[in-house]
Design an enzyme around this catalytic site. Structure first.
Site: not given
Length: 236
Positions: A136-137, A68, A63-64, A28-30, A66, A134, A164, A36, A44, A95, A71, A189
């Protein structure tokens, strides 16, 4: 040595030998590669304030992991705000503009402790690496971190149609890498991310607290001081 003791040892050896060889790791990224979350929260919260209410850190936890749009739906529910689909898409885009502006502050130093060394070790061991996020960036963030070259494939919010805990993101990653799901390890995470990994038939390693990531096969605090060989050894 008693017969029972010998049987226990032989069973232990069998279990270790039965564990499939790990051929790929999906991240996963974040919260795993980089944090981030603070930028997501600020973006948000600004949107919530724009709509006339506040977003707390506790509410932000919902919001973790999932997408945009998912969220946004939660935030609108928190604020008791009803909008049509066109207005929702407009707010989600606003956003994202705020978030990307904040992400310009990201540098290579923002990679979480130990993760770069861990990825270096995976590369030396010829284990394939993929991203399953999840976001897009993801590509922009990895570029800012100067970590894009570590990944053999990126599966992000621009490719998946199901968020997810659906296993789509990780199954796509395994497919891209040409690796069977049972030979993949996922690093996550979020509870939804671990559920996604398990639904895909993969090993799920949680980054965070055992009390939260109860469905993970193993939980670690982070990658600082963690080696690939030691970590894989704990899974046997």
């Amino acid at each position: 040595m008693s017969e029972n003791a010998l049987f226990t040892i032989l069973q232990d050896i069998k279990l270790k030998n039965d564990m499939p060889t790990v051929q790929a790791c999906l991240f996963d990224l974040d919260g795993v590669i980089v944090d981030t979350a603070k930028y997501h929260y600020l973006a948000w919260r600004q949107l919530a304030n724009q709509l006339g209410f506040d977003l707390t850190l506790e509410q932000n936890e919902l919001l973790k992991g999932i997408s945009r749009m998912e969220s946004l739906e939660i935030i609108l529910k928190i604020g008791g705000v009803k909008l049509d689909e066109e207005e929702k898409l407009k707010l989600a885009a606003e956003k994202n503009v705020r978030y990307l502006e904040l992400c310009k502050q990201i540098t290579p130093d923002d990679a979480l402790p130990g993760v770069r060394d861990f990825l270096d070790e995976l590369r030396k061991d010829k284990i394939k690496v993929g991203l399953g996020s999840a976001s897009k960036n993801a590509k922009t963030i990895l570029t800012n971190l100067r970590m894009l070259d570590y990944f053999d494939t990126l599966v992000d919010g621009n490719r998946v149609t199901k968020g997810k805990p659906d296993p789509q993101v990780f199954l796509m990653g395994a497919g891209d890498l040409g690796v069977s799901p049972d030979r993949c390890i996922v690093f996550e995470d979020a509870v939804a991310g671990i559920q996604s990994a398990k639904a895909a038939g993969m090993i799920g390693i949680g980054i965070g607290e055992e009390s939260v990531l109860t469905e993970a096969d193993l939980v670690i605090k982070g990658f600082d001081g963690v080696t690939v060989s030691d970590l894989f050894g704990k899974l046997k």
